[in-house]
Design an enzyme around this catalytic site. Structure first.
Site, PDB file in Angstrom:
ATOM      1  N   LYS A  33     -50.572   0.594   3.261  1.00 55.88           N
ATOM      2  CA  LYS A  33     -49.422  -0.250   3.246  1.00 55.88           C
ATOM      3  C   LYS A  33     -48.129   0.651   3.484  1.00 55.88           C
ATOM      4  O   LYS A  33     -48.035   2.044   3.136  1.00 55.88           O
ATOM      5  CB  LYS A  33     -49.322  -0.907   1.718  1.00 55.88           C
ATOM      6  CG  LYS A  33     -49.376   0.079   0.562  1.00 55.88           C
ATOM      7  CD  LYS A  33     -49.601  -0.753  -0.687  1.00 55.88           C
ATOM      8  CE  LYS A  33     -49.391  -0.114  -1.890  1.00 55.88           C
ATOM      9  NZ  LYS A  33     -49.882  -0.604  -2.950  1.00 55.88           N
ATOM     10  N   ARG A 117     -48.918  -9.596 -12.753  1.00 53.53           N
ATOM     11  CA  ARG A 117     -47.988  -9.435 -11.625  1.00 53.53           C
ATOM     12  C   ARG A 117     -48.356 -10.486 -10.623  1.00 53.53           C
ATOM     13  O   ARG A 117     -47.380 -11.340 -10.449  1.00 53.53           O
ATOM     14  CB  ARG A 117     -47.914  -7.761 -11.128  1.00 53.53           C
ATOM     15  CG  ARG A 117     -47.117  -7.697 -10.187  1.00 53.53           C
ATOM     16  CD  ARG A 117     -46.963  -6.302  -9.748  1.00 53.53           C
ATOM     17  NE  ARG A 117     -48.204  -5.842  -9.155  1.00 53.53           N
ATOM     18  CZ  ARG A 117     -48.397  -4.625  -8.367  1.00 53.53           C
ATOM     19  NH1 ARG A 117     -47.435  -3.663  -8.380  1.00 53.53           N
ATOM     20  NH2 ARG A 117     -49.490  -4.491  -7.730  1.00 53.53           N
ATOM     21  N   TYR A 248     -19.408  17.099   1.463  1.00 48.47           N
ATOM     22  CA  TYR A 248     -18.443  15.976   0.899  1.00 48.47           C
ATOM     23  C   TYR A 248     -18.049  16.320  -0.516  1.00 48.47           C
ATOM     24  O   TYR A 248     -18.763  16.710  -1.334  1.00 48.47           O
ATOM     25  CB  TYR A 248     -19.258  14.733   0.791  1.00 48.47           C
ATOM     26  CG  TYR A 248     -19.285  13.831   2.368  1.00 48.47           C
ATOM     27  CD1 TYR A 248     -18.061  13.511   2.741  1.00 48.47           C
ATOM     28  CD2 TYR A 248     -20.433  13.690   2.884  1.00 48.47           C
ATOM     29  CE1 TYR A 248     -18.010  12.910   4.098  1.00 48.47           C
ATOM     30  CE2 TYR A 248     -20.444  12.881   4.039  1.00 48.47           C
ATOM     31  CZ  TYR A 248     -19.288  12.846   4.534  1.00 48.47           C
ATOM     32  OH  TYR A 248     -19.478  11.956   5.865  1.00 48.47           O
ATOM     33  N   MET A 293     -25.615  11.809   5.285  1.00 47.44           N
ATOM     34  CA  MET A 293     -26.578  10.839   5.796  1.00 47.44           C
ATOM     35  C   MET A 293     -27.391  11.356   6.820  1.00 47.44           C
ATOM     36  O   MET A 293     -28.578  11.278   6.736  1.00 47.44           O
ATOM     37  CB  MET A 293     -25.956   9.612   6.683  1.00 47.44           C
ATOM     38  CG  MET A 293     -26.564   8.452   7.127  1.00 47.44           C
ATOM     39  SD  MET A 293     -25.800   7.282   7.892  1.00 47.44           S
ATOM     40  CE  MET A 293     -24.364   6.704   6.611  1.00 47.44           C
TER      41      MET A 293
END
Ligand SMILES: *Cc1c(COP(=O)(O)O)cnc(C)c1O
Length: 338
Positions: A33, A117, A248, A293
């Protein structure tokens, strides 16, 4: 953009260990998954098939369709199908969803043995069998999921006993309502290794196969090796003077004259931003400043930099779990098998 290298020898080494505990390769259902825990769905499926794995577990129908030709059996955990299939089985997570499945869909029933769940409760089992029968679904299995298999408590035993009770009830109901004998499974990685007398029809193994399982010392199993490593390429280099600051906010201050290089990956590709200032690569190269990023700076001049080769180490640094480090890695990153 960074590159992910998948180590086939390490993957096969892990599968060897898992096969020993399952007592058969045929009982391994590899959990693929979320893009195979960030490793790459098709890449991992290709290697798994080469090893001889016949079963897979995914979350969605889309994932299942992409790998339908690789496996004899695929279980979808979290989606109701739009059409029935020979290889793909779908999970019934809720009593009220049974009427949403198309006739002749192969299904497995998830029972809530204590995690609370997903799954139907133990005392709804007969009602579920009646509804499945009325809907014309092909019920093949009953399964559950452990909430505390990786913790050193008695909860695992408690849930295991609950599931044993559910199996007994389901066996009788299968006969009563005319279903073929059911497939039973309850183990994820941690649960499999707690169970010296594993005797179910399959185990749903994820994190151990990827070599990033973290268990308390008393439960630990040796020999697993991480499959995934992340590499980045240098974009630029500069010589900085003592006390100049990088990135930054100028968070990363060099303490002496240093060569600082910038590499082609960042949180945009899924590297956790909390791994800022002070994170060290496996070769001891230090990250400096904030992660951007698409950029990250290191005290290095290397053209290619190994960012990590064990997600568990990054997870410890970032106060999270290896599952999150791995599944954060974006599908767009190039994957290579070595
Ligand atoms: C993710 C998942 C697994 C695999 O768990 P690991 O700890 O990675 O082995 C097994 N079963 C279910 C239902 C899951 O959601």
């Amino acid at each position: 953009m960074a590159t992910i290298i998948l180590n086939k020898n390490n993957f096969f080494n892990n599968l060897d260990i898992i096969a020993k505990y399952c007592k058969s390769v045929d009982k391994i259902a590899l959990v693929l998954k979320d893009n195979a825990y960030g490793h790459g769905l098709v890449e991992m499926s290709t290697m798994a098939r080469e090893y001889g794995i016949k079963r897979a577990v995914v979350r969605t129908q889309r994932e299942a369709k992409l790998i339908e030709d690789f496996f004899e059996y695929i279980l979808v955990l979290g989606e109701i199908p739009t059409s029935a299939s020979q290889t793909i089985r779908y999970t019934i997570n809720d009593l009220n969803s049974i009427d949403d499945f198309a006739k002749d869909t192969k299904v497995e029933l998830k029972v809530d043995s204590g995690m609370h769940r997903n799954g139907i409760s133990m005392d709804e089992l007969e009602e579920a069998f009646i509804k499945i029968k009325a809907r014309g679904l092909l019920l093949e299995g009953l399964f559950t999921h452990h909430r505390s298999a990786d913790e050193l408590t008695s909860e695992w035993f408690w849930q295991k006993n609950n599931f044993e009770d559910a199996k007994k009830i389901a066996k009788e109901l299968a006969i009563k309502y005319g279903f073929a004998p059911l497939r039973f499974h309850s183990s994820n990685s941690a649960a499999l290794f707690r169970n010296a007398s594993f005797d179910e029809d399959m185990a749903r193994v994820g994190i151990a196969a990827y070599g990033c399982m973290k268990l308390p010392e008393a439960l630990d199993i040796e020999g697993f090796k991480p499959v995934l490593s992340l590499w980045a390429k240098k974009l630029s280099s500069r010589k900085l003077k003592s006390h100049q600051r990088v990135g930054y906010g100028g968070d990363g201050e060099v303490e002496r004259d240093e060569v600082v290089s910038n590499y082609d990956f960042g949180y945009g590709e899924g590297f956790l931003r909390v791994c800022a200032n002070g994170y060290k690569t496996p070769e001891g190269v230090e990250l400096i400043g904030r992660i951007s990023m698409d950029n990250s700076s290191f005290l290095s001049s290397k053209d290619e930099l190994l960012i990590f080769d064990d997600a568990s180490v990054v997870a410890t640094y970032a106060s999270t779990i290896s599952y999150e480090v791995l599944t954060s890695l974006k599908p767009e990153i190039k994957r290579e098998i070595s």
